[in-house]
Design a protein around this motif. Structure first.
Motif, short mmCIF file in Angstrom:
data_model
loop_
_atom_site.label_atom_id
_atom_site.label_comp_id
_atom_site.label_asym_id
_atom_site.label_seq_id
_atom_site.Cartn_x
_atom_site.Cartn_y
_atom_site.Cartn_z
N ASP A 152 3.61 11.40 6.48
CA ASP A 152 3.30 10.73 7.75
C ASP A 152 2.60 9.39 7.50
O ASP A 152 1.67 9.01 8.22
N TRP A 153 3.03 8.67 6.50
CA TRP A 153 2.38 7.42 6.15
C TRP A 153 2.62 6.34 7.21
O TRP A 153 3.73 6.21 7.72
N SER A 154 1.57 5.60 7.53
CA SER A 154 1.68 4.51 8.51
C SER A 154 0.73 3.39 8.11
O SER A 154 0.03 3.49 7.09
N THR A 155 0.68 2.36 8.91
CA THR A 155 -0.20 1.22 8.60
C THR A 155 -1.67 1.63 8.63
O THR A 155 -2.51 0.99 7.98
N ASP A 156 -1.98 2.67 9.40
CA ASP A 156 -3.38 3.12 9.51
C ASP A 156 -3.74 4.18 8.48
O ASP A 156 -4.90 4.63 8.43
N SER A 157 -2.78 4.61 7.69
CA SER A 157 -3.05 5.66 6.70
C SER A 157 -4.07 5.17 5.67
O SER A 157 -4.12 3.99 5.33
N THR A 158 -4.88 6.10 5.21
CA THR A 158 -5.95 5.74 4.28
C THR A 158 -5.80 6.45 2.95
O THR A 158 -5.19 7.52 2.85
N THR A 187 -5.73 -4.15 0.19
CA THR A 187 -6.26 -3.58 1.43
C THR A 187 -7.04 -4.65 2.18
O THR A 187 -7.99 -5.21 1.64
N PRO A 188 -6.66 -4.96 3.42
CA PRO A 188 -7.41 -5.96 4.20
C PRO A 188 -8.85 -5.51 4.40
O PRO A 188 -9.12 -4.31 4.53
N SER A 189 -9.76 -6.45 4.43
CA SER A 189 -11.18 -6.11 4.59
C SER A 189 -11.46 -5.46 5.94
O SER A 189 -12.50 -4.83 6.13
N THR A 190 -10.53 -5.62 6.89
CA THR A 190 -10.71 -5.02 8.23
C THR A 190 -10.17 -3.59 8.30
O THR A 190 -10.36 -2.91 9.31
N ARG A 244 0.84 -1.21 0.00
CA ARG A 244 0.00 0.00 0.00
C ARG A 244 0.87 1.26 0.00
O ARG A 244 0.55 2.24 -0.67
N HIS A 245 1.97 1.21 0.75
CA HIS A 245 2.89 2.34 0.77
C HIS A 245 3.51 2.55 -0.61
O HIS A 245 3.63 3.69 -1.09
N TYR A 246 3.86 1.45 -1.25
CA TYR A 246 4.42 1.52 -2.60
C TYR A 246 3.39 2.11 -3.57
O TYR A 246 3.73 2.95 -4.41
#
Length: 302
Positions: free
Chosen positions: A78-84, A168-171, A5-7
């Motif tokens: 500020d990208w992170s695992t929770d970024s949308t 993107t995970p469904s969660t 996702r970051h890529y």
């Protein structure tokens, strides 16, 4: 999936920046033509109304694209695992109507430009139609090619959105909203292609709608659901009607065609009389729904 996702986010920024500079190049050509109109008036290379047709909506597209690039640049810092991606895709989605208008004018703009090039001043005009973009290191690009970039952008954004959803995970907080946006993108693309077919003009390339329509999905022996299925040259997309009068649809699932493996049966399955009766009943309901939609559309026009 986080790294992917970051890529995708970084790659999206790179392509959006390049596209922004291409739009800016079109604006510079537009500005040059308008200066020519002011300087030479009736003897100018191009008339004011011709300029408006050729560069239709380019200033609006450029301004909106600048906002997308700014927003995405800030998000990546500020990208992170929770970024949308939701807010970025929402910005792009809000411009779909603008792109639809541009695409509907595209053939007219190209035909006019090609006609002007064939005139007596075609050589002088051709010199102004060749541009270079320093930021992207592109040299001697023809304006005709740049004018197609917004047309190509719609299908590009659909491909990007498909990739984002796939990784993107469904969660994840992104998932449900992105799926809802996906149906809107496909609806606009289907509308644009349908309009171009009826006018006998050029379709949006790459993601071509081959066939679309209502079908019944057999959930079980006793349960069947009405679905709207789109077959493109890249995937099969299944959507659930949520509001028939407003033609609102939610994406249920999609399958890339390269993942489809067709196996033909040697023997035909016998369909029971009860199933045939139910299928006929569903066909009748589909016809009635289509008639209701057509009636509602006619009332809105009146």
């Amino acid at each position: 999936m986080y790294s992917k996702r970051h890529y995708l986010a970084k790659n999206l920024l790179e392509t959006e920046q390049k596209y922004f500079h291409q739009l800016r190049a079109l604006e510079r050509v537009n500005s040059s033509f308008r200066q020519n109109i002011k300087a030479y008036k009736s003897k100018s290379l191009i008339k004011e109304n011709e300029c408006q047709i050729i560069f239709f909506r380019i200033p609006d597209l450029t301004r909106n694209q600048n906002e997308i690039v700014k927003k995405l640049t800030l998000k990546l810092r500020d990208w992170s695992t929770d970024s949308t991606f939701t807010d970025i895709i929402w910005l792009i989605k809000e411009n779909l109507k603008l792109y639809e208008e541009y695409i509907n004018n595209y053939t007219r703009a190209r035909m006019l430009l090609d006609h002007l090039i064939k005139t007596k001043q075609g050589d002088r005009l051709a010199d102004l139609l060749k541009v270079s973009i320093t930021e992207t290191r592109e040299k001697d690009i023809m304006v005709q090619d740049l004018l197609y970039k917004p047309v190509d952008r719609m299908t590009h954004h659909i491909s990007v959105l498909d990739d984002i959803i796939r990784h993107t995970p469904s969660t994840h907080n992104d998932y449900d909203k992105l799926r809802s946006y996906q149906s809107e993108f496909w609806r606009v693309l289907a509308t644009v292609n349908k309009g171009h077919v009826s006018k006998g003009t050029r379709k949006v390339q790459e993601k071509e709608i081959i066939k679309s329509g209502y079908v019944t999905e057999e959930i079980s022996d006793t349960e069947k659901k009405l679905r709207y299925v789109i077959l493109s040259n890249e995937m099969i997309l299944c959507m659930k009607p949520t509001n028939m009068k407003k033609r609102e649809l939610d994406v249920k699932w999609f399958i890339p065609l390269n993942n489809v493996n067709v196996q033909l049966r040697e023997t035909k399955e016998q369909i029971s009389m009860a199933k045939k009766t139910r299928m006929n009943q569903l066909d009748k309901e589909i016809v009635e729904l289509n008639q209701e939609i057509s009636k509602h559309s006619s009332e809105e026009k009146d």
